[in-house]
Design a protein around this motif. Structure first.
Motif: not given
Length: 160
Positions: A118-121, A153-157
């Motif tokens: 959910e967070r990834t999306n 996406v990985l950097k943002a997460l």
């Protein structure tokens, strides 16, 4: 009508070429993202005691089985049958606890991964809107590295 369709076909191709497509590897997210690693650590900590209990129970079961095998020739029939029954009862209990452990572990893993997904999306949607992507896929048989935005996406997460 057919003439109109024929005239519109080249325009559809031109419009499709302007589309931006992205791809995110969910497998990499689950393996490399900080929230996924934190979820895995949380699950391991949550289930470590039960896993240790199962390992101890398995060792006890093996010890009882080995002792029964070693002593079987010198035991009275009634003692041998009694110990076999105890061993079978312990084995049934072990199998049940092991099955419950796997079911509980899978359920918790699914719950935690759903939170990560959910967070990834949300992050994918933010990136897609900011960078004007028309569509972002999370599953594909093949995706060119040119459209892979998994690193972003990985950097943002990971908060980088």
């Amino acid at each position: 009508m057919a003439l109109l369709a024929a005239l519109m076909l080249p325009l559809a191709g031109v419009h499709a070429q302007d589309s931006r497509v992205g791809f995110v590897s969910t497998e990499r997210i689950f393996r490399e993202a900080a929230p996924a690693k934190a979820a895995q650590a949380k699950i391991e900590q949550e289930f470590s005691r039960r896993e240790k209990e199962l390992q101890d129970m398995a060792a006890r079961l093996k010890g009882m089985s080995d002792k029964l095998d070693k002593d079987a020739a010198i035991l009275a029939e009634s003692d041998r049958v009694k110990r076999q029954r105890e061993l079978a009862d312990l084995d049934k209990d072990f199998q049940r606890k092991q099955r419950e452990f796997r079911e509980d572990l899978n359920q918790r893993r699914n719950e935690e991964l759903a939170i990560v997904l959910e967070r990834t999306n949300k992050v994918i949607k933010q990136i897609a809107e900011a960078e004007k992507f028309d569509i972002v896929f999370q599953e594909a048989v093949y995706a060119s590295p040119r459209i892979d935005i998994t690193d972003k996406v990985l950097k943002a997460l990971n908060g980088k």
